[in-house]
Scaffold this motif. Structure first.
Motif, PDB file in Angstrom:
ATOM      1  N   ALA A  72      60.056 -80.266  80.990  1.00 16.66           N
ATOM      2  CA  ALA A  72      59.329 -80.771  79.826  1.00 16.66           C
ATOM      3  C   ALA A  72      57.832 -80.927  80.092  1.00 16.66           C
ATOM      4  O   ALA A  72      57.049 -81.014  79.156  1.00 16.66           O
ATOM      5  N   TYR A  73      57.436 -80.968  81.348  1.00 23.71           N
ATOM      6  CA  TYR A  73      56.027 -81.078  81.698  1.00 23.71           C
ATOM      7  C   TYR A  73      55.770 -80.275  82.961  1.00 23.71           C
ATOM      8  O   TYR A  73      56.517 -80.418  83.942  1.00 23.71           O
ATOM      9  N   THR A  74      54.753 -79.438  82.916  1.00 23.32           N
ATOM     10  CA  THR A  74      54.312 -78.678  84.078  1.00 23.32           C
ATOM     11  C   THR A  74      52.807 -78.857  84.190  1.00 23.32           C
ATOM     12  O   THR A  74      52.067 -78.409  83.313  1.00 23.32           O
ATOM     13  N   PRO A  75      52.337 -79.512  85.244  1.00 23.82           N
ATOM     14  CA  PRO A  75      50.892 -79.671  85.384  1.00 23.82           C
ATOM     15  C   PRO A  75      50.235 -78.315  85.665  1.00 23.82           C
ATOM     16  O   PRO A  75      50.812 -77.475  86.353  1.00 23.82           O
ATOM     17  N   SER A  76      49.067 -78.124  85.131  1.00 24.11           N
ATOM     18  CA  SER A  76      48.357 -76.860  85.342  1.00 24.11           C
ATOM     19  C   SER A  76      47.598 -76.906  86.662  1.00 24.11           C
ATOM     20  O   SER A  76      47.300 -77.991  87.178  1.00 24.11           O
ATOM     21  N   PRO A  77      47.261 -75.741  87.196  1.00 18.87           N
ATOM     22  CA  PRO A  77      46.415 -75.710  88.391  1.00 18.87           C
ATOM     23  C   PRO A  77      45.084 -76.438  88.160  1.00 18.87           C
ATOM     24  O   PRO A  77      44.540 -77.032  89.078  1.00 18.87           O
ATOM     25  N   GLY A  78      44.619 -76.431  86.913  1.00 16.67           N
ATOM     26  CA  GLY A  78      43.375 -77.116  86.572  1.00 16.67           C
ATOM     27  C   GLY A  78      43.477 -78.629  86.634  1.00 16.67           C
ATOM     28  O   GLY A  78      42.471 -79.327  86.566  1.00 16.67           O
ATOM     29  N   VAL A  79      44.685 -79.143  86.755  1.00 13.13           N
ATOM     30  CA  VAL A  79      44.908 -80.578  86.949  1.00 13.13           C
ATOM     31  C   VAL A  79      45.235 -80.854  88.419  1.00 13.13           C
ATOM     32  O   VAL A  79      44.714 -81.801  89.002  1.00 13.13           O
ATOM     33  N   ILE A  80      46.071 -80.018  88.996  1.00 12.80           N
ATOM     34  CA  ILE A  80      46.523 -80.233  90.378  1.00 12.80           C
ATOM     35  C   ILE A  80      45.378 -80.113  91.377  1.00 12.80           C
ATOM     36  O   ILE A  80      45.171 -81.004  92.207  1.00 12.80           O
ATOM     37  N   TYR A  81      44.647 -79.007  91.329  1.00  3.45           N
ATOM     38  CA  TYR A  81      43.665 -78.761  92.389  1.00  3.45           C
ATOM     39  C   TYR A  81      42.476 -79.718  92.374  1.00  3.45           C
ATOM     40  O   TYR A  81      42.049 -80.168  93.437  1.00  3.45           O
ATOM     41  N   PRO A  82      41.956 -80.119  91.232  1.00  4.85           N
ATOM     42  CA  PRO A  82      40.924 -81.163  91.263  1.00  4.85           C
ATOM     43  C   PRO A  82      41.455 -82.499  91.793  1.00  4.85           C
ATOM     44  O   PRO A  82      40.741 -83.233  92.474  1.00  4.85           O
ATOM     45  N   THR A  83      42.719 -82.795  91.499  1.00  3.54           N
ATOM     46  CA  THR A  83      43.319 -84.028  92.018  1.00  3.54           C
ATOM     47  C   THR A  83      43.431 -83.957  93.534  1.00  3.54           C
ATOM     48  O   THR A  83      43.113 -84.921  94.239  1.00  3.54           O
ATOM     49  N   LEU A  84      43.871 -82.819  94.052  1.00  7.32           N
ATOM     50  CA  LEU A  84      43.963 -82.641  95.499  1.00  7.32           C
ATOM     51  C   LEU A  84      42.589 -82.724  96.154  1.00  7.32           C
ATOM     52  O   LEU A  84      42.436 -83.335  97.219  1.00  7.32           O
ATOM     53  N   ALA A  85      41.585 -82.130  95.515  1.00  5.90           N
ATOM     54  CA  ALA A  85      40.223 -82.204  96.053  1.00  5.90           C
ATOM     55  C   ALA A  85      39.741 -83.651  96.081  1.00  5.90           C
ATOM     56  O   ALA A  85      39.111 -84.094  97.049  1.00  5.90           O
ATOM     57  N   TRP A  86      40.056 -84.412  95.026  1.00  4.56           N
ATOM     58  CA  TRP A  86      39.656 -85.820  94.977  1.00  4.56           C
ATOM     59  C   TRP A  86      40.334 -86.605  96.096  1.00  4.56           C
ATOM     60  O   TRP A  86      39.696 -87.408  96.778  1.00  4.56           O
ATOM     61  N   LEU A  87      41.638 -86.382  96.284  1.00  2.36           N
ATOM     62  CA  LEU A  87      42.360 -87.085  97.348  1.00  2.36           C
ATOM     63  C   LEU A  87      41.800 -86.719  98.723  1.00  2.36           C
ATOM     64  O   LEU A  87      41.677 -87.579  99.597  1.00  2.36           O
ATOM     65  N   ASP A  88      41.445 -85.462  98.902  1.00  2.00           N
ATOM     66  CA  ASP A  88      40.839 -85.007 100.163  1.00  2.00           C
ATOM     67  C   ASP A  88      39.475 -85.665 100.363  1.00  2.00           C
ATOM     68  O   ASP A  88      39.200 -86.238 101.422  1.00  2.00           O
ATOM     69  N   ASP A  89      38.632 -85.621  99.356  1.00  2.00           N
ATOM     70  CA  ASP A  89      37.296 -86.235  99.440  1.00  2.00           C
ATOM     71  C   ASP A  89      37.381 -87.735  99.701  1.00  2.00           C
ATOM     72  O   ASP A  89      36.531 -88.313 100.368  1.00  2.00           O
ATOM     73  N   SER A  90      38.424 -88.350  99.166  1.00  2.00           N
ATOM     74  CA  SER A  90      38.576 -89.797  99.274  1.00  2.00           C
ATOM     75  C   SER A  90      39.190 -90.242 100.594  1.00  2.00           C
ATOM     76  O   SER A  90      39.236 -91.433 100.875  1.00  2.00           O
TER      77      SER A  90
END
Length: 186
Positions: A72-90
């Motif tokens: 019912a929900y599939t996150p897009s790469p445009g949501v996943i990869y910025p989130t991963l970058a934020w977690l990495d930066d943080s």
């Protein structure tokens, strides 16, 4: 270019927001402000919790979340990869480049500490996601939401293909009317 958030990063997570008295919807199935699936910071918390289970590639996270929501929900790469970058930066996640250019992400010690310090919020989020995200559409279970999304997509794709003549419009309306009748009777 990524932005560093080291000084105030915790304010981005739901658990911290709740500790400071910010209002967030509970896990009881009501709609969120703006119809968003996740409250502010919850998606980051979910990704971090998944990385704490085991290191993953972005694609594995996308598929894992899609599975948890029963399609019912599939996150897009445009949501996943910025989130991963934020977690990495943080400092909550680390990235390791693999042969072939793929990146594998893992939770850092700091990320694991954050999860441990916010265990009740993490557990509530994981329980909610484990139930398929509860209902985000006035009580509809995940398979019904998936069907609604499939119908919207089919209609959008048909409209993009070009003009709809009178015969096609009648056929589409008849199919929708039949579906509506079947839904009412179920």
């Amino acid at each position: 270019m990524r932005h560093m958030h080291r000084g105030g990063r915790d304010r981005h997570f739901t658990a911290i927001d709740e500790a400071h008295g910010h209002h967030h919807r509970g896990r009881h199935g009501g709609r969120r402000r703006g119809g968003r699936l996740f409250d502010y910071g919850e998606f980051r918390l979910l990704i971090l919790a998944m990385l704490a289970e085991r290191p993953r590639h972005g694609y594995e996270l996308i598929k894992g979340i899609e599975e948890q929501f029963g399609g019912a929900y599939t996150p897009s790469p445009g949501v996943i990869y910025p989130t991963l970058a934020w977690l990495d930066d943080s400092g909550y996640a680390a990235v390791e480049a693999e042969d072939g250019g793929r990146k594998r992400y893992t939770a850092t010690a700091e990320g694991l500490e954050f999860l441990a310090a916010n265990r009740p919020a993490v557990d509530a989020l994981l329980a909610w996601v484990g139930e398929g995200g509860g209902d985000r559409r006035e009580g509809a279970p995940a398979p019904v939401v998936r069907g609604m999304e499939n119908l919207k997509l089919a209609l959008r794709l048909r409209v993009r293909r070009g003009p709809i003549d009178a015969a096609a419009a009648e056929a589409i309306a008849a199919a929708l009317d039949a579906a509506a009748l079947a839904v009412e009777r179920s």
